[in-house]
Design an enzyme around this catalytic site. Structure first.
Site, short mmCIF file in Angstrom:
data_model
loop_
_atom_site.label_atom_id
_atom_site.label_comp_id
_atom_site.label_asym_id
_atom_site.label_seq_id
_atom_site.Cartn_x
_atom_site.Cartn_y
_atom_site.Cartn_z
CG PHE A 10 -66.73 -21.48 -26.47
CD1 PHE A 10 -65.59 -21.14 -25.75
CD2 PHE A 10 -66.60 -21.92 -27.78
CE1 PHE A 10 -64.34 -21.25 -26.33
CE2 PHE A 10 -65.34 -22.05 -28.36
CZ PHE A 10 -64.20 -21.71 -27.64
CG ASP A 11 -71.09 -20.59 -19.88
OD1 ASP A 11 -72.32 -20.67 -19.98
OD2 ASP A 11 -70.51 -19.86 -19.06
CG LEU A 12 -73.13 -15.77 -23.62
CD1 LEU A 12 -72.10 -15.33 -24.65
CD2 LEU A 12 -74.55 -15.62 -24.17
CE LYS A 150 -73.91 -24.54 -20.12
NZ LYS A 150 -73.52 -23.20 -19.73
#
Length: 238
Positions: A10-12, A150
């Site tokens: 997951f991204d935050l 990323k």
């Protein structure tokens, strides 16, 4: 979940946690303190997700020689006030708990500095659910020699999970492109900060609007992965 599972990364910000102004207010505060122009709100919102230093240079047009001081003041505001402004998106805690209960490993890959990411997740009481929490260094350059970006942060999460297979979940184009660069599918979430069409244009597997749709999309990808693994196994037995 299927018997063959792949982790979910997951991204935050914009994916798990709604900063609720904590990030944009912090940027505005830092710029104001230093007498620098504050971008309009839509531009401030666009700065959530990408690398902070790049966003400050390219969106807020901060002079390079003042960048470090802006970041220092922003970090101070965020630590003192901004973290408490955030909240989990509806259903996220339940989604994570469901995945963990089903034996599905979950991790975080964010461009937020890694130590701050841990603090944010701990503030919301979900840090213990993740197999790994990965971000940039405090100076936004590298973590254990891994350059900021990323793609590299997702790669670090995969290495920590000891796998080449995972599903990425994020709210911005860099989440999608970082996933694709690592050979992963990315589920986009519509509740984050991407302009309309950004996630689809970046190549997201699908874009979901709520937690239930997210669970369904992860289950679809789990089934696809299980079928692919079954075909490989059957081909190997021929």
């Amino acid at each position: 979940m299927t018997s063959t599972t792949v982790p979910v990364i997951f991204d935050l910000d914009g994916t798990l946690v709604d900063p609720a102004g904590g990030i944009t207010d912090g940027i505005s505060s830092a710029l104001t303190e230093l007498g620098l122009p504050v971008p309009r709100q839509d531009l401030l919102d666009s700065m959530i997700g990408p690398k902070l230093s790049d966003a400050l240079l390219n969106v807020a047009k901060v002079p390079a020689d003042r960048l470090d001081e802006v970041i220092r003041r922003y970090r101070a505001y965020y630590a003192e006030t901004g973290i408490a402004q955030g909240r989990l998106y509806p259903g996220i805690r339940e989604v994570l708990e469901t995945f963990v209960a089903a034996g599905l490993p979950v991790a975080v890959a964010t461009q937020k500095p890694q130590a701050i990411a841990r603090t944010v997740l701990a503030h919301h009481g979900i840090d213990g659910l993740f197999r790994g929490i990965h971000g940039s260094a405090d100076n936004e350059s590298a973590v254990d020699g891994v350059p900021l970006g990323k793609t590299e942060i997702i790669a670090a999460a995969l290495k920590d999970l000891d796998t080449h297979h995972a599903v990425m979940v994020g709210d911005r184009a860099q989440d999608v492109s970082g996933a694709i660069a690592n050979g992963l599918d990315c589920i986009g979430v519509a509740w984050g900060f991407a302009p309309e069409g950004e996630l689809e244009g970046a190549g997201a597997f699908t874009v979901v609007s709520n937690a239930a749709e997210l669970v369904n999309a992860v289950e679809r990808l789990q089934s696809i992965h299980a079928s692919a693994m079954s075909e490989v196994t059957n081909d190997g037995n021929v």
